[in-house]
Design an enzyme around this catalytic site. Structure first.
Site: not given
Ligand SMILES: *[C@@H]1O[C@H](CO)[C@@H](O)[C@H](O)[C@H]1NC(C)=O
Ligand SMILES: *[C@@H]1O[C@H](CO)[C@@H](O)[C@H](O)[C@H]1NC(C)=O
Length: 573
Positions: A407, A543, A545
């Site tokens: 990001c 993102h 993650e």
């Protein structure tokens, strides 16, 4: 053993139970009930709430739903988070529509009915892990009611659950209580558990299983005591004691045969028996036994470190296990990386702090970053530290240190590249997020987003990214890491994007390349340097993650850890 872990949140126990049922061949979903009046998390500040966990449908949640997704391997939606505010909003709008035919609308039965209906509806939402996989209605829905028994906030939910057990029948409902057994002067104390169960019983709720969170394994005498005071057989008192890492908790529950107790009570057949949990066990045990460390530097903000980067830390952990190393995370405050300027010290000196202190901090921050084998710059908000993140990206690019930018970390890599390689017009390029008047911004506000209305104006949730090869036809690292898929779906949460005008200029340099774009081919999603220029220099706007799983690490994170441990070449070959 002394308490080595902070107290486990109830969610870890419940998601571990979910993992155990999953290993027994059931599909599992979950609902988190938060007895708050908030309706929508869209305006949640990451400073106040820690990380804002973004769901596939763009719902913004807290770390609890993240835990459930990671342990259960499912994809949840904003509906899986029920709050008092959402329930009341729905009751009030039904009242406005005249659904109650002008009757007096009351907490019981109207609000409690609404809660039961919502639970039934959300439990039926089909769950699936990855795209392409068939969606199924789960066999079991785990409902976590947050808060403490006896709280005024949770009363109406407890009443709804009391009625619910009759609505669905006893074989379709199983109440469990998560309690704490403190150890005082060597003695396991059962009073808090007795008290909690007594309160529940006075509300007409009789728990069938009692989880006891305790620093040490429950003694037989403790189980017997809880059993006799709380009206459950002793084997229904489950010891959730400290273990080396949270991934052992499902195994702990399995040893106590919890899956069998549940199957008996719910009158369901477990397709897989004994539970197939070998890979998970291996994962938990690997974490305990690694001999070598891999040092990864996280460049972010001190004040919010632990909470704000939770999913990033989990994703790094999953990837480190995949490369067989123990993750040593090194935190570096981004603003410490900027050379202190005595004439303009940013951020201002704190009470008692001198310039000299700042210079020492600066030196330490650089030393820590240099000693790491890889660097991650995660997403972040606010202007402070941006220049520090930019110099971190520059350092990694110049010294060929593996770098992953997520990001804002992606955006700073692009800004850095433009400042270094484009014409003098771009020497001070910036993001308009921090520098609105910048003449040649590398990162701009997304044109279609409404600037004046902050809540709910982000690009949120899952979007497809199309992966393309480098200009010379060489495969991109990310394409290879994603298993050579041409399109991947990842979750987004941003308001700013790389300025499309700058893209041809950057790619014209012959280094950084945008190897992932959105479906319209105008929005930049992934950048990377080719392998002959850098071992691993990758940024992604989304993102990754949020979709990392213990046994299925997120590809960009996996790439960073492979590169940091010298295994990327072998992996790509
Ligand atoms: C559910 O939503 C509420 C209100 O926005 C929020 O405060 C809470 O943290 C959310 N819970 C989860 C588990 O995401
Ligand atoms: C970019 O913007 C930030 C915020 O205004 C500022 O601190 C920084 O100095 C700017 N960078 C340059 C090179 O102008």
């Amino acid at each position: 053993m002394a308490s080595r872990l902070p107290p486990l949140p109830a969610g870890v126990t419940i998601s571990s139970l979910g993992r155990l049922l999953l290993a027994s061949g059931l599909t599992v979903t979950s609902i988190k009930i938060d007895p708050y009046l908030n309706v929508d998390a869209g305006t949640m500040s990451p400073f106040e709430h820690g990380e804002v966990f973004t769901l596939h449908d763009g719902g913004e949640a807290d770390l609890d739903l993240g835990n459930y997704e990671r342990f259960l391997g499912v994809r949840l939606s904003k509906d899986h988070n029920i709050t008092t505010g959402k329930v009341y909003r729905s009751v009030i709008s039904r009242e406005r529509r005249g659904d109650y035919l002008g009757k007096t609308v009351q907490v019981i039965p109207h609000v409690s009915n609404e809660i039961m209906d919502t639970i039934e509806r959300v439990a039926q939402i089909p769950v699936c892990e990855t795209e392409g996989q068939e969606q199924q209605i789960a066999d079991v829905c785990l409902i976590e009611l947050g808060g403490t028994v006896g709280d005024i906030e949770s009363m109406v939910f407890l009443e709804a659950l009391r009625q619910f057990q009759f609505k669905v029948g006893p074989e379709n409902f199983m109440l469990m209580f998560v309690s704490l057994v403190p150890v005082l002067s060597g003695e396991q104390k059962t009073k808090p558990t007795q008290h909690g169960v007594k309160t529940l019983m006075s509300l007409g709720l009789f728990p069938k299983v009692i989880f006891c969170r305790c620093p040490q394994e429950l003694e037989a005498s403790t189980c017997n005591k809880i059993s006799s005071f709380c009206h459950v057989p002793a084997n229904h008192v489950i010891s959730v004691h400290d273990v080396n890492n949270i991934y052992h908790v499902p195994l702990l529950l399995m040893e106590q045969r919890l899956h069998e107790l549940i199957a008996t009570h719910l009158q369901i057949w477990l397709p897989i028996s004994p539970p197939q949990i070998g890979a998970w066990r291996q994962f938990a045990e690997n974490i305990d036994n690694f001999k070598e460390k891999v040092n990864i530097c996280l460049v972010g903000k001190y004040s919010t470190f632990q909470d704000s980067y939770l999913s990033v830390i989990k994703a790094l952990k999953h990837a480190s296990v995949a490369v067989g190393k123990d993750l040593n995370l090194v935190w570096v405050e981004a603003s410490d990386l900027v050379t202190p300027d005595p004439k303009n010290i940013v951020p201002p000196l704190e009470d008692g702090e001198t310039i000299q202190d700042r210079v020492i901090k600066h030196g330490e921050a650089w030393k820590m970053m240099k000693e790491c084998e890889g660097v991650i710059v995660p997403g972040g908000f606010g202007v402070r530290g941006v220049e520090g993140k930019i110099v971190a990206a520059r350092f990694c690019r110049e010294t060929k240190k593996p770098y992953l930018g997520v990001c804002l970390g992606f955006q700073v890599a692009v800004i850095e590249y433009a400042r270094t390689f484009l014409s003098a017009d771009y020497a001070e390029t910036n993001s308009t997020e921090f520098d609105e008047a910048n003449k040649n911004p590398a990162v701009i506000f997304m044109p279609e987003i409404d600037k004046d209305n902050l809540g709910g104006t982000m690009r949120l949730g899952a979007r497809d990214t199309l992966l393309t090869p480098h200009a010379d036809g060489k495969d991109s690292i990310c394409h290879a890491l994603y298993g050579k898929k041409d399109a991947v779906s990842e979750r987004h949460r941003h308001r700013y994007e790389v300025n499309p005008d700058i893209v041809p200029k950057i790619e014209g340099v012959g280094g950084l390349k945008f190897v992932g774009k959105d479906e319209t081919n105008t929005r930049m999603e992934i950048c990377e340097l080719p392998r002959d220029q850098h071992p691993f220099y990758v940024g992604c706007q989304y993102h990754p993650e949020f979709q990392s799983r213990p046994l299925k690490p997120s590809p960009p994170f996996h790439g960073l850890l492979l590169a940091a441990s010298g295994q990327l070449d072998a992996f790509l070959a």
